[in-house]
Design a protein around this motif. Structure first.
Motif: not given
Length: 314
Positions: A150-151, A158-159, A174-184, A187-199
């Protein structure tokens, strides 16, 4: 050198990052915390940040982050991550000042080496990438891999940023090999914004001003605007990146109000301008392509002062 050599005979370890912590700050702090909790049961380890946005609840053990400020503890060793100067530790600076020994692991060009031992790699994509080299690969587990990935992803855009190297990509893979949902995670920590943030972002973009024949763009957000849209300073972290994306722009500037006549200024550049040099003129710092500082002046004066330095740099 590996982290066990850095720790030496210390038994109590404090970890902290900079004020208004971003993804790399939280990622590097939690990666080190989780690594030590998994591999060094003999240590008493605590991690401190002034605030953690709820979206980072996906990071393993994020609930262990302490946000109350200095409580008088004196650590054998205190490690500052992703923090260019001691004042940037904010309410946790006293832990650093009073520790028996201090270490800084960072990637800010403006960092002049304020700890007893300093490990600063200015060309690295992130503090998380610098930290990775201190960890034994066979001792990394899933709980460490998630914040490390994530960091690195956050501070490299995002590269996308110029600091992204083949090494950056290899570590992330190498970190992706540990099997976590990197897309989620992204999406949750970098891309997703609230409606208030959007506005509020739409409002700032609508009011943004092009200057210097389109080579510079700037926008701002006042306390009144934040109140109108129901947001706080913690909701404005991605605004400057959207301004930077405008075609033809080399330098983007975004200001948001902290107090009456006090503004946080964020600078971004694309290819040529060293914005850390501009930030350092105002007592701040950062990276060649991303830097910031606080300025004490009314809004119009603040904008004018910084534009003058940007024009010189351009």
């Amino acid at each position: 050198m590996k982290i066990n050599e850095v720790i030496g005979n210390a038994k109590t370890i404090g970890i902290a990052g900079h004020i208004r912590p971003d993804g790399d700050c939280i990622g590097s702090c939690m990666a080190l915390y989780n690594y030590l909790k998994a591999n060094r049961s003999d240590l008493n380890v605590r991690v401190f940040l002034e605030y953690v946005h709820p979206k980072f609840g996906l990071v393993p053990n994020a609930e262990c982050i302490e946000t109350a400020g200095y409580d008088g503890t004196i650590f054998d060793l205190f490690i500052a991550l992703d923090t260019a100067a001691p004042d940037r530790l904010g309410q946790n600076k006293e832990y650093f000042v009073n520790a028996e020994r201090t270490v800084c692991i960072d990637h800010h060009k403006s960092n002049d080496g304020y700890a007893d031992a300093n490990f600063i790699v200015a060309e690295a994509s992130s503090a998380s990438e610098v930290l990775f080299d201190f960890l034994e690969p066979e001792c990394i587990n899933r709980e460490t891999a998630i914040p490390l990935y994530m960091g690195i992803a956050h501070d490299s855009g995002v590269f996308r940023f110029q600091s992204t190297t083949p090494k950056t990509m290899r570590i992330a893979a190498d970190m992706m090999e540990y099997g976590f949902n990197f897309n989620e995670l992204l999406e949750e920590t970098f891309y997703k914004k609230s409606y208030s943030q959007f506005m509020i972002t739409a409002r700032i973009q609508n009011d943004a001003v092009l200057a210097m024949d389109g080579k510079c763009i700037y926008g701002y957000c006042t306390t009144e605007m934040m109140e109108q849209f129901g947001v706080t300073t913690n909701d404005l972290d991605a605004v400057v990146a959207t301004l930077r994306n405008v075609d033809g722009v080399e330098v983007a500037m975004f200001l948001y109000q902290l107090e009456p006549d006090v503004f946080k200024v964020s600078l971004r550049s694309k290819r040529q301008t060293d914005v850390s040099a501009i930030a350092m003129k105002f007592g701040g710092g950062g990276h060649v392509r991303a830097a910031g500082f606080d300025i004490h002046a009314p809004l119009e004066e603040a904008i004018s002062q910084v534009l003058t330095e940007i024009e010189k740099a351009l």
